[in-house]
Design a protein around this motif. Structure first.
Motif, mmCIF file in Angstrom:
data_model
loop_
_atom_site.group_PDB
_atom_site.id
_atom_site.type_symbol
_atom_site.label_atom_id
_atom_site.label_comp_id
_atom_site.label_asym_id
_atom_site.label_seq_id
_atom_site.Cartn_x
_atom_site.Cartn_y
_atom_site.Cartn_z
ATOM 1 N N LYS A 28 68.120 67.200 -2.836
ATOM 2 C CA LYS A 28 67.477 65.889 -2.855
ATOM 3 C C LYS A 28 66.454 65.859 -1.732
ATOM 4 O O LYS A 28 66.797 66.013 -0.564
ATOM 5 C CB LYS A 28 68.521 64.794 -2.663
ATOM 6 C CG LYS A 28 67.950 63.408 -2.720
ATOM 7 C CD LYS A 28 69.033 62.363 -2.615
ATOM 8 C CE LYS A 28 68.436 60.978 -2.702
ATOM 9 N NZ LYS A 28 69.472 59.948 -2.635
ATOM 10 N N VAL A 81 57.677 62.277 -8.424
ATOM 11 C CA VAL A 81 58.008 63.559 -9.036
ATOM 12 C C VAL A 81 57.032 64.623 -8.546
ATOM 13 O O VAL A 81 57.423 65.748 -8.245
ATOM 14 C CB VAL A 81 57.993 63.449 -10.577
ATOM 15 C CG1 VAL A 81 58.115 64.816 -11.230
ATOM 16 C CG2 VAL A 81 59.088 62.517 -11.060
ATOM 17 N N SER A 135 58.054 65.798 -5.195
ATOM 18 C CA SER A 135 59.265 66.615 -5.322
ATOM 19 C C SER A 135 58.935 68.017 -5.800
ATOM 20 O O SER A 135 59.487 68.998 -5.307
ATOM 21 C CB SER A 135 60.259 65.967 -6.287
ATOM 22 O OG SER A 135 60.780 64.789 -5.756
ATOM 23 N N VAL A 172 62.424 69.282 -11.899
ATOM 24 C CA VAL A 172 62.855 68.092 -11.177
ATOM 25 C C VAL A 172 63.653 67.246 -12.158
ATOM 26 O O VAL A 172 63.273 67.115 -13.322
ATOM 27 C CB VAL A 172 61.645 67.285 -10.656
ATOM 28 C CG1 VAL A 172 62.067 65.912 -10.149
ATOM 29 C CG2 VAL A 172 60.917 68.054 -9.565
ATOM 30 N N TYR A 173 64.768 66.706 -11.683
ATOM 31 C CA TYR A 173 65.491 65.695 -12.440
ATOM 32 C C TYR A 173 65.252 64.355 -11.763
ATOM 33 O O TYR A 173 65.554 64.182 -10.587
ATOM 34 C CB TYR A 173 67.006 65.971 -12.433
ATOM 35 C CG TYR A 173 67.463 67.022 -13.403
ATOM 36 C CD1 TYR A 173 67.449 66.789 -14.770
ATOM 37 C CD2 TYR A 173 67.938 68.238 -12.948
ATOM 38 C CE1 TYR A 173 67.885 67.754 -15.660
ATOM 39 C CE2 TYR A 173 68.379 69.201 -13.830
ATOM 40 C CZ TYR A 173 68.349 68.952 -15.194
ATOM 41 O OH TYR A 173 68.788 69.905 -16.074
ATOM 42 N N TYR A 174 64.677 63.406 -12.541
ATOM 43 C CA TYR A 174 64.481 62.071 -12.003
ATOM 44 C C TYR A 174 64.374 61.079 -13.141
ATOM 45 O O TYR A 174 63.516 61.266 -13.998
ATOM 46 C CB TYR A 174 63.218 61.987 -11.145
ATOM 47 C CG TYR A 174 62.958 60.568 -10.688
ATOM 48 C CD1 TYR A 174 63.693 60.031 -9.638
ATOM 49 C CD2 TYR A 174 62.018 59.774 -11.328
ATOM 50 C CE1 TYR A 174 63.485 58.722 -9.238
ATOM 51 C CE2 TYR A 174 61.819 58.475 -10.930
ATOM 52 C CZ TYR A 174 62.554 57.954 -9.889
ATOM 53 O OH TYR A 174 62.357 56.656 -9.501
ATOM 54 N N PRO A 175 65.198 60.084 -13.171
ATOM 55 C CA PRO A 175 66.394 59.911 -12.347
ATOM 56 C C PRO A 175 67.467 60.922 -12.723
ATOM 57 O O PRO A 175 67.373 61.583 -13.752
ATOM 58 C CB PRO A 175 66.835 58.481 -12.655
ATOM 59 C CG PRO A 175 66.216 58.140 -13.961
ATOM 60 C CD PRO A 175 64.994 58.992 -14.121
ATOM 61 N N TYR A 176 68.490 60.992 -11.894
ATOM 62 C CA TYR A 176 69.531 62.009 -12.036
ATOM 63 C C TYR A 176 70.887 61.362 -11.813
ATOM 64 O O TYR A 176 71.091 60.657 -10.830
ATOM 65 C CB TYR A 176 69.280 63.101 -10.992
ATOM 66 C CG TYR A 176 70.265 64.238 -10.968
ATOM 67 C CD1 TYR A 176 70.364 65.118 -12.032
ATOM 68 C CD2 TYR A 176 71.059 64.463 -9.848
ATOM 69 C CE1 TYR A 176 71.246 66.186 -11.991
ATOM 70 C CE2 TYR A 176 71.934 65.528 -9.796
ATOM 71 C CZ TYR A 176 72.023 66.385 -10.876
ATOM 72 O OH TYR A 176 72.885 67.446 -10.828
ATOM 73 N N GLY A 201 69.931 63.648 -16.708
ATOM 74 C CA GLY A 201 68.719 63.216 -16.036
ATOM 75 C C GLY A 201 67.502 63.475 -16.884
ATOM 76 O O GLY A 201 67.571 64.191 -17.884
ATOM 77 N N TRP A 237 57.842 63.428 -18.340
ATOM 78 C CA TRP A 237 59.115 64.136 -18.431
ATOM 79 C C TRP A 237 59.193 64.845 -19.775
ATOM 80 O O TRP A 237 58.615 64.412 -20.767
ATOM 81 C CB TRP A 237 60.297 63.206 -18.188
ATOM 82 C CG TRP A 237 60.358 61.950 -19.002
ATOM 83 C CD1 TRP A 237 59.749 60.761 -18.712
ATOM 84 C CD2 TRP A 237 61.061 61.750 -20.222
ATOM 85 N NE1 TRP A 237 60.033 59.833 -19.679
ATOM 86 C CE2 TRP A 237 60.845 60.414 -20.628
ATOM 87 C CE3 TRP A 237 61.862 62.555 -21.023
ATOM 88 C CZ2 TRP A 237 61.392 59.878 -21.785
ATOM 89 C CZ3 TRP A 237 62.417 62.018 -22.174
ATOM 90 C CH2 TRP A 237 62.176 60.700 -22.546
#
Length: 154
Positions: free
Chosen positions: A34, A40, A43, A70-74, A84, A93
């Motif tokens: 994290k 994103v 990140s 990247v996972y967002y949200p997770y 996620g 995404w």
């Protein structure tokens, strides 16, 4: 090979912690950290930098840590169970990714898979926690009142 995977995972987790990062999940072939940033794009940039840094400091060629996504949200339920939005580029995404939970497990009935999938979409995509709660309660009420097709319970 398993020993090497665990060894490199432990080295990577330790280096991430030294860098002030929280290691939220990891196993023999992956580490999820994290960064605590708001975008994103940021990140992804930090992920690429961290992978390069850890590779240069810890690994012997040809071993390299590769930034993947990247996972967002997770949502992390527990070990090997998470969901996620999966991002491989900063502008959009790719998919809603689920691992080890009821949407992908074949030992649950269609009703469970459908309800969990819809609730996750409301939470992750629509960011509608209230809508997710209302939907789940409605489906439970329909089940209790025999309004659900019996085929969904097999």
């Amino acid at each position: 090979m398993c020993w090497f995977g665990r060894h490199y995972f432990q080295l990577t987790r330790s280096k991430a912690q030294d860098m002030g990062l929280a290691c939220v999940y990891g196993d023999t072939d992956s580490v999820m950290v994290k960064f605590g940033v708001d975008s994103v794009e940021e990140s992804m940039r930090l992920g690429l930098e961290a992978a390069k840094y850890v590779t240069e400091k810890l690994f012997v060629k040809p071993v390299a840590l590769e930034f993947e996504k990247v996972y967002y949200p997770y949502l992390l339920m527990n070990k090997k169970r998470y969901a996620g939005l999966y991002w491989t580029r900063p502008d959009r995404w790719d998919k809603m990714d689920t691992k080890g939970i009821e949407t992908v497990r074949r030992d649950n009935c269609q009703l469970v898979r459908t309800v969990i999938d819809a609730v996750l979409k409301k939470i992750l995509v629509e960011k509608d926690l209230e809508g997710a709660t209302v939907y789940a309660k409605r489906m439970i009420a329909d089940l209790l009142q025999n309004k659900i097709d019996i085929g969904w319970l097999i």
